[in-house]
Design a protein around this motif. Structure first.
Motif, PDB file in Angstrom:
ATOM      1  N   GLU A  48       0.818  -1.219   0.000  1.00  0.00           N
ATOM      2  CA  GLU A  48       0.000   0.000   0.000  1.00  0.00           C
ATOM      3  C   GLU A  48       0.849   1.265   0.000  1.00  0.00           C
ATOM      4  O   GLU A  48       0.298   2.375  -0.032  1.00  0.00           O
ATOM      5  N   GLY A  49       2.167   1.126   0.055  1.00  0.00           N
ATOM      6  CA  GLY A  49       3.036   2.293   0.094  1.00  0.00           C
ATOM      7  C   GLY A  49       2.925   3.082   1.382  1.00  0.00           C
ATOM      8  O   GLY A  49       3.098   4.312   1.393  1.00  0.00           O
ATOM      9  N   ILE A  50       2.624   2.400   2.490  1.00  0.00           N
ATOM     10  CA  ILE A  50       2.478   3.057   3.789  1.00  0.00           C
ATOM     11  C   ILE A  50       3.843   3.066   4.481  1.00  0.00           C
ATOM     12  O   ILE A  50       4.424   2.004   4.725  1.00  0.00           O
ATOM     13  N   PRO A  51       4.390   4.233   4.789  1.00  0.00           N
ATOM     14  CA  PRO A  51       5.676   4.269   5.487  1.00  0.00           C
ATOM     15  C   PRO A  51       5.564   3.563   6.831  1.00  0.00           C
ATOM     16  O   PRO A  51       4.548   3.679   7.519  1.00  0.00           O
ATOM     17  N   HIS A  52       6.600   2.829   7.200  1.00  0.00           N
ATOM     18  CA  HIS A  52       6.567   2.068   8.444  1.00  0.00           C
ATOM     19  C   HIS A  52       7.980   1.712   8.846  1.00  0.00           C
ATOM     20  O   HIS A  52       8.911   1.781   8.037  1.00  0.00           O
ATOM     21  N   THR A  53       8.138   1.337  10.086  1.00  0.00           N
ATOM     22  CA  THR A  53       9.393   0.779  10.568  1.00  0.00           C
ATOM     23  C   THR A  53       9.082  -0.518  11.301  1.00  0.00           C
ATOM     24  O   THR A  53       7.921  -0.830  11.581  1.00  0.00           O
ATOM     25  N   VAL A  54      10.133  -1.272  11.602  1.00  0.00           N
ATOM     26  CA  VAL A  54       9.979  -2.555  12.293  1.00  0.00           C
ATOM     27  C   VAL A  54      10.803  -2.507  13.571  1.00  0.00           C
ATOM     28  O   VAL A  54      11.949  -2.036  13.575  1.00  0.00           O
ATOM     29  N   SER A  55      10.212  -2.984  14.650  1.00  0.00           N
ATOM     30  CA  SER A  55      10.886  -3.064  15.938  1.00  0.00           C
ATOM     31  C   SER A  55      10.850  -4.512  16.412  1.00  0.00           C
ATOM     32  O   SER A  55      10.144  -5.347  15.834  1.00  0.00           O
ATOM     33  N   ALA A  56      11.619  -4.816  17.455  1.00  0.00           N
ATOM     34  CA  ALA A  56      11.724  -6.207  17.907  1.00  0.00           C
ATOM     35  C   ALA A  56      11.718  -6.297  19.421  1.00  0.00           C
ATOM     36  O   ALA A  56      12.224  -5.410  20.127  1.00  0.00           O
ATOM     37  N   THR A  57      11.120  -7.388  19.935  1.00  0.00           N
ATOM     38  CA  THR A  57      11.161  -7.664  21.368  1.00  0.00           C
ATOM     39  C   THR A  57      11.311  -9.159  21.593  1.00  0.00           C
ATOM     40  O   THR A  57      10.691  -9.968  20.889  1.00  0.00           O
ATOM     41  N   GLY A  58      12.105  -9.511  22.572  1.00  0.00           N
ATOM     42  CA  GLY A  58      12.286 -10.912  22.907  1.00  0.00           C
ATOM     43  C   GLY A  58      11.564 -11.318  24.168  1.00  0.00           C
ATOM     44  O   GLY A  58      11.824 -12.388  24.729  1.00  0.00           O
ATOM     45  N   ARG A  59      10.657 -10.456  24.617  1.00  0.00           N
ATOM     46  CA  ARG A  59       9.935 -10.756  25.858  1.00  0.00           C
ATOM     47  C   ARG A  59       8.572 -10.080  25.822  1.00  0.00           C
ATOM     48  O   ARG A  59       8.101  -9.687  24.755  1.00  0.00           O
ATOM     49  N   ALA A  60       7.932  -9.940  26.990  1.00  0.00           N
ATOM     50  CA  ALA A  60       6.628  -9.289  27.057  1.00  0.00           C
ATOM     51  C   ALA A  60       6.727  -7.854  26.565  1.00  0.00           C
ATOM     52  O   ALA A  60       7.778  -7.206  26.663  1.00  0.00           O
ATOM     53  N   THR A  61       5.607  -7.335  26.059  1.00  0.00           N
ATOM     54  CA  THR A  61       5.611  -6.020  25.415  1.00  0.00           C
ATOM     55  C   THR A  61       5.227  -4.873  26.346  1.00  0.00           C
ATOM     56  O   THR A  61       5.434  -3.713  26.002  1.00  0.00           O
ATOM     57  N   GLY A  62       4.617  -5.175  27.496  1.00  0.00           N
ATOM     58  CA  GLY A  62       4.120  -4.119  28.360  1.00  0.00           C
ATOM     59  C   GLY A  62       2.840  -3.482  27.850  1.00  0.00           C
ATOM     60  O   GLY A  62       2.450  -2.410  28.303  1.00  0.00           O
ATOM     61  N   THR A  63       2.164  -4.148  26.913  1.00  0.00           N
ATOM     62  CA  THR A  63       0.907  -3.659  26.345  1.00  0.00           C
ATOM     63  C   THR A  63      -0.171  -4.722  26.512  1.00  0.00           C
ATOM     64  O   THR A  63       0.074  -5.808  27.053  1.00  0.00           O
ATOM     65  N   ASP A  64      -1.363  -4.432  25.982  1.00  0.00           N
ATOM     66  CA  ASP A  64      -2.461  -5.399  26.058  1.00  0.00           C
ATOM     67  C   ASP A  64      -2.149  -6.704  25.334  1.00  0.00           C
ATOM     68  O   ASP A  64      -2.837  -7.714  25.551  1.00  0.00           O
ATOM     69  N   VAL A  65      -1.142  -6.712  24.486  1.00  0.00           N
ATOM     70  CA  VAL A  65      -0.700  -7.966  23.855  1.00  0.00           C
ATOM     71  C   VAL A  65      -0.479  -9.053  24.903  1.00  0.00           C
ATOM     72  O   VAL A  65      -0.826 -10.230  24.697  1.00  0.00           O
ATOM     73  N   ASP A  66       0.098  -8.667  26.028  1.00  0.00           N
ATOM     74  CA  ASP A  66       0.580  -9.656  26.990  1.00  0.00           C
ATOM     75  C   ASP A  66      -0.526 -10.482  27.621  1.00  0.00           C
ATOM     76  O   ASP A  66      -0.282 -11.604  28.075  1.00  0.00           O
ATOM     77  N   THR A  67      -1.753  -9.946  27.676  1.00  0.00           N
ATOM     78  CA  THR A  67      -2.872 -10.748  28.182  1.00  0.00           C
ATOM     79  C   THR A  67      -3.760 -11.272  27.063  1.00  0.00           C
ATOM     80  O   THR A  67      -4.335 -12.351  27.191  1.00  0.00           O
ATOM     81  N   ILE A  68      -3.866 -10.547  25.963  1.00  0.00           N
ATOM     82  CA  ILE A  68      -4.759 -10.981  24.879  1.00  0.00           C
ATOM     83  C   ILE A  68      -4.221 -12.236  24.205  1.00  0.00           C
ATOM     84  O   ILE A  68      -4.986 -13.152  23.891  1.00  0.00           O
ATOM     85  N   HIS A  69      -2.929 -12.322  23.967  1.00  0.00           N
ATOM     86  CA  HIS A  69      -2.426 -13.459  23.187  1.00  0.00           C
ATOM     87  C   HIS A  69      -2.521 -14.782  23.946  1.00  0.00           C
ATOM     88  O   HIS A  69      -2.443 -15.847  23.340  1.00  0.00           O
ATOM     89  N   ILE A  70      -2.734 -14.734  25.272  1.00  0.00           N
ATOM     90  CA  ILE A  70      -2.907 -15.972  26.036  1.00  0.00           C
ATOM     91  C   ILE A  70      -4.346 -16.134  26.531  1.00  0.00           C
ATOM     92  O   ILE A  70      -4.634 -17.012  27.339  1.00  0.00           O
ATOM     93  N   ALA A  71      -5.267 -15.308  26.058  1.00  0.00           N
ATOM     94  CA  ALA A  71      -6.671 -15.440  26.437  1.00  0.00           C
ATOM     95  C   ALA A  71      -7.296 -16.648  25.743  1.00  0.00           C
ATOM     96  O   ALA A  71      -6.866 -17.057  24.657  1.00  0.00           O
ATOM     97  N   ALA A  72      -8.314 -17.193  26.390  1.00  0.00           N
ATOM     98  CA  ALA A  72      -9.045 -18.347  25.833  1.00  0.00           C
ATOM     99  C   ALA A  72      -8.050 -19.448  25.463  1.00  0.00           C
ATOM    100  O   ALA A  72      -7.233 -19.849  26.284  1.00  0.00           O
ATOM    101  N   ASP A  73      -8.084 -19.923  24.207  1.00  0.00           N
ATOM    102  CA  ASP A  73      -7.152 -20.957  23.756  1.00  0.00           C
ATOM    103  C   ASP A  73      -5.899 -20.367  23.114  1.00  0.00           C
ATOM    104  O   ASP A  73      -5.102 -21.086  22.523  1.00  0.00           O
ATOM    105  N   GLY A  74      -5.762 -19.050  23.231  1.00  0.00           N
ATOM    106  CA  GLY A  74      -4.668 -18.352  22.571  1.00  0.00           C
ATOM    107  C   GLY A  74      -5.193 -17.626  21.351  1.00  0.00           C
ATOM    108  O   GLY A  74      -5.881 -18.219  20.508  1.00  0.00           O
TER     109      GLY A  74
END
Length: 363
Positions: free
Chosen positions: A290-316
């Motif tokens: 889409e030609g949308i400017p963006h950058t990429v970042s990396a983490t090897g652990r928990a993110t400190g965001t809602d990711v940390d509980t959502i990705h393990i909710a229910a069956d994952g």
């Protein structure tokens, strides 16, 4: 660039963690114009835009089970203060709601959300003339700060304010050069606005193959609570959390530690341990296509965001993280470039519109 009206409404409405109701209602009121809107006992809100495909409501982890549903998640709460004690002279003692830096509080005006309506006050500390010279370079502690509402004494203060009332800094958004704005609560009214705007863009385009939901979830700053409960209740096939991240273009930031994503570089797509590889890689592919400017970042652990509980909710739940570069996090002058915010919503709308029924989310 002028600030979108919905974004401004969100930024100017107070809503610290646990007392997000006013900000959440602003979000829901705007979303009702194009979506089916619901909310729950936590104070989290969901705006649903129905899918257009006959094969909808896919099941995460299956191939060919239908077009996956997508939730775009931003938290509606902000950091704030809570009244812990009213002393005999009518000064309010305070504690933080979320991660407050006491240095940011000295000399600020506040809006206290009291039972009878908002009460204005100021945060004061001992004048520099009365501070011993060897103490002048020491950082202030929050227990040394008080809110002064102009009360004549304890009884007068308690006639309008109660222990447990919360407050936010009293500051309006200001527009800076090059389409940049500074405001309190950009963390994370940015994310809740992107969730709203993504759903709006999809609805305006006539829908996406699968259901698209915007979420404005509660109590992220104090425990990632609303994201967890909403994910357990709604169980989307894919969740994309939108938050803010540290911009790399102001003094004191080391790009070797944080990566390089200055204001104006577009959304930051995170790769790493808790994040679903296919969803993340697909977001990058869509941004490139889409030609949308963006950058990429990396983490090897928990993110400190809602990711940390959502990705393990229910069956994952397959979860991704997309962030907007922000300067001066958890301050009254948090700063973003509005175009980065809008480009993030465009990216997520394009992602949802490109999903098909043959997506395989197993790994």
């Amino acid at each position: 660039m002028s600030l979108p009206d919905v974004f401004r409404d969100l930024l100017t409405t107070p809503g610290p963690s646990g007392r997000e109701a006013a900000a959440a209602e602003v979000w829901r009121r705007h979303a009702r114009a194009f979506a089916e809107v619901e909310h729950d006992t936590m104070g989290s809100s969901v705006a649903r835009v129905a899918g257009t495909s006959d094969a909808v409501e896919g099941s995460s982890g299956t191939s060919g089970g239908g077009v996956p549903s997508v939730a775009v998640v931003g938290h509606i709460d902000e950091i704030g203060l809570i009244v812990t004690h009213v002393d005999d002279k009518g000064f309010l003692r305070i504690a933080p709601v979320g991660g407050q830096d006491p240095q940011q509080l000295v000399g600020q005006r506040v809006r206290i959300l009291a039972r009878g309506g908002e009460v204005r006050g100021v945060i004061g500390k001992k004048p520099i003339h009365l501070i011993e010279p060897d103490e002048r370079t020491r950082a202030a502690k929050i227990k040394e700060l008080t809110i002064d509402i102009g009360a004549s004494g304890k009884e007068d203060a308690l006639s309008v304010v109660r222990v447990g009332d919360v407050a936010v800094i009293d500051a309006e958004p200001i527009e800076l050069r090059h389409g940049r704005i500074a405001s309190r609560s950009l963390d994370n009214r940015v994310g809740s606005f992107v969730a709203y705007e993504t759903a709006r863009l999809v609805a305006e385009a006539g829908g996406a193959p699968g259901e698209v939901m915007g979420w404005a979830v509660a109590q992220e700053e104090t425990g990632l609570s609303g994201g967890a409960t909403t994910a357990h209740r709604v169980r989307p096939d894919i969740a994309i959390v939108v938050d803010v991240t540290f911009a790399s273009d102001h003094p004191g930031v080391d790009v070797n530690d944080l990566g390089e994503h200055p204001l104006g570089s577009g959304p930051v797509i995170e790769r790493g341990t808790p994040l679903h590889p296919w969803v993340t890689d697909r977001l990058i592919e869509v941004a490139e296509a889409e030609g949308i400017p963006h950058t990429v970042s990396a983490t090897g652990r928990a993110t400190g965001t809602d990711v940390d509980t959502i990705h393990i909710a229910a069956d994952g739940i397959p979860t991704a993280l997309v962030s907007v570069p922000l300067r001066y996090m958890h301050s009254v002058v948090e700063t973003v470039e509005v175009e980065d915010v809008l480009q993030t919503a465009r990216l997520l709308a394009a992602f949802a519109q490109g999903l098909t029924a043959d997506v395989d989310l197993l790994r």
